[in-house]
Design a protein around this motif. Structure first.
Motif, PDB file in Angstrom:
ATOM      1  N   ALA A   1     106.359  39.058  97.656  1.00  0.00           N
ATOM      2  CA  ALA A   1     107.163  39.884  96.400  1.00  0.00           C
ATOM      3  C   ALA A   1     105.950  40.150  95.675  1.00  0.00           C
ATOM      4  O   ALA A   1     106.288  41.421  95.059  1.00  0.00           O
ATOM      5  N   ILE A   2     105.090  39.648  95.255  1.00  0.00           N
ATOM      6  CA  ILE A   2     104.043  39.944  94.228  1.00  0.00           C
ATOM      7  C   ILE A   2     103.302  41.231  94.890  1.00  0.00           C
ATOM      8  O   ILE A   2     103.073  42.099  94.316  1.00  0.00           O
ATOM      9  N   LEU A   3     103.053  40.946  96.230  1.00  0.00           N
ATOM     10  CA  LEU A   3     102.222  42.139  96.911  1.00  0.00           C
ATOM     11  C   LEU A   3     103.059  43.460  96.843  1.00  0.00           C
ATOM     12  O   LEU A   3     102.649  44.453  96.661  1.00  0.00           O
ATOM     13  N   THR A   4     104.414  43.370  97.116  1.00  0.00           N
ATOM     14  CA  THR A   4     105.242  44.477  97.323  1.00  0.00           C
ATOM     15  C   THR A   4     105.366  45.229  95.951  1.00  0.00           C
ATOM     16  O   THR A   4     105.157  46.301  95.907  1.00  0.00           O
ATOM     17  N   GLY A   5     105.431  44.313  94.875  1.00  0.00           N
ATOM     18  CA  GLY A   5     105.403  44.717  93.448  1.00  0.00           C
ATOM     19  C   GLY A   5     104.290  45.589  93.109  1.00  0.00           C
ATOM     20  O   GLY A   5     104.248  46.623  92.607  1.00  0.00           O
ATOM     21  N   PHE A   6     103.151  45.011  93.566  1.00  0.00           N
ATOM     22  CA  PHE A   6     101.754  45.508  93.403  1.00  0.00           C
ATOM     23  C   PHE A   6     101.736  46.927  94.097  1.00  0.00           C
ATOM     24  O   PHE A   6     101.079  47.878  93.590  1.00  0.00           O
ATOM     25  N   ILE A   7     102.019  46.906  95.370  1.00  0.00           N
ATOM     26  CA  ILE A   7     102.042  48.216  96.281  1.00  0.00           C
ATOM     27  C   ILE A   7     102.926  49.450  95.623  1.00  0.00           C
ATOM     28  O   ILE A   7     102.455  50.459  95.399  1.00  0.00           O
ATOM     29  N   CYS A   8     103.902  48.848  94.991  1.00  0.00           N
ATOM     30  CA  CYS A   8     104.963  49.871  94.201  1.00  0.00           C
ATOM     31  C   CYS A   8     104.406  50.500  93.035  1.00  0.00           C
ATOM     32  O   CYS A   8     104.472  51.687  92.717  1.00  0.00           O
ATOM     33  N   GLY A   9     103.404  49.469  92.451  1.00  0.00           N
ATOM     34  CA  GLY A   9     103.040  50.118  91.142  1.00  0.00           C
ATOM     35  C   GLY A   9     101.887  51.077  91.598  1.00  0.00           C
ATOM     36  O   GLY A   9     101.439  51.931  90.817  1.00  0.00           O
TER      37      GLY A   9
END
Length: 308
Positions: A87-95
């Motif tokens: 979840a944190i990794l996906t949020g980072f990638i979206c950012g």
């Protein structure tokens, strides 16, 4: 700091006196717990707002983080630890994606982030056949004590460190105060704003982790439905900014989140129609912002009257 603590305390005492049959001291731990998730997202959003960004994509980034991170953790049978990572990794990638679009196109952040929000929302209805994600009961641990407050303390410590002791914290404040002067001083304004977007979306991933660990369900969204999450976070930041003369912004944001939960509790107890909740909350925030922005004028008037 005493005033900062007194504000939510006085609001709660007034509610306790007015409605003792519906509100008691038992509500305090629940209120503090409910304020955790909005405060986490608000801490991320604060980097954007302080730097002069308007990032409306963080709600959709949270949506993507919950759906992608939750489904990957389920398929790989990694337990809640997998949700935390992905979840944190996906949020980072979206950012990173959103910030790259902004950095390359050099157009206002409000236009970029609204466009990316619509893209992320559309993708949420495509990924995993549009079913979102539903986690089993064994994954729902983050909302339980003490894990919820451990999460709060860890995220608070990281945010406090980034905002007060790292270069990015000073840079977002400098850019937000005067972007032209910051540029003349050697600060890459676009780079700072792009990093602020990445931070905000990473915190959206943390928010998704907490939300999934509490509810266990995240459905696909469309038609800008994720903006409600963004506005809730922004309101917490605005209250934190209004309290900035009394305490550090990072502390003020969490206090703002508690105040917002108290306002929602009051509206529910008063039987106020739910469709008008956002109007009342918005008025409440405007009052805080008015006090904040006119604080210097009020102080100067007070000193003049005192001198007379």
């Amino acid at each position: 700091m005493l005033i900062v603590v007194l504000i939510p305390t006085v609001i709660f005492i007034l509610l306790l006196i007015a409605y003792p049959q519906n509100i008691s001291l038992v509500n305090v731990p629940k209120l503090l717990s409910q304020a955790i998730a909005p405060a986490i997202l608000a801490w991320g959003v604060s980097f954007c707002l302080v730097s002069g960004n308007w990032d409306f994509s963080v709600g959709a980034a949270q949506l993507m983080a919950a759906i992608i991170g939750g489904n990957i953790a389920l398929k790989l049978d990694l337990g809640f630890f997998g949700v935390v990572i992905f979840a944190i990794l996906t949020g980072f990638i979206c950012g990173v994606i959103t910030s790259m679009v902004f950095y390359i196109l050099r157009i206002p952040t409000i236009i970029v982030t609204i466009g990316m929000m619509l893209i992320y929302e559309s993708l949420s209805g495509v990924f995993f056949n549009g079913f979102g994600v539903t986690l089993p009961m064994k994954y729902l641990i983050i909302a339980k004590f003490p894990y919820n407050f451990i999460t709060l303390i860890l995220v608070f410590a990281v945010t406090y460190y980034l905002y007060n002791y790292r270069k990015i914290g000073y840079n977002v404040r400098a850019v937000g105060s005067n972007a032209n002067v910051s540029s003349l001083c050697g600060i890459n304004v676009y780079k700072v704003k792009s990093i602020a977007m990445v931070i905000a979306s990473t915190y959206a991933g943390i928010y998704a982790m907490v939300s999934l660990g509490t509810n266990g369900v995240q459905k696909a969204s469309s038609n800008m439905q994720t903006t409600s999450i963004v506005f809730d976070a922004m309101m917490c930041v605005f209250i934190g900014m209004a309290l900035q003369s009394l305490c550090n912004l990072v502390i003020g944001v969490y206090v703002g989140s508690i105040i917002m939960q108290l306002v929602k509790l009051a509206l529910m107890v008063f039987g106020f129609p739910s469709q008008y909740n956002q109007i009342v909350i918005a008025v409440f925030v405007i009052i805080f912002m008015t006090i904040s922005y006119n604080g210097n004028i009020m102080n100067s008037l007070f000193h003049k009257s005192k001198a007379v």
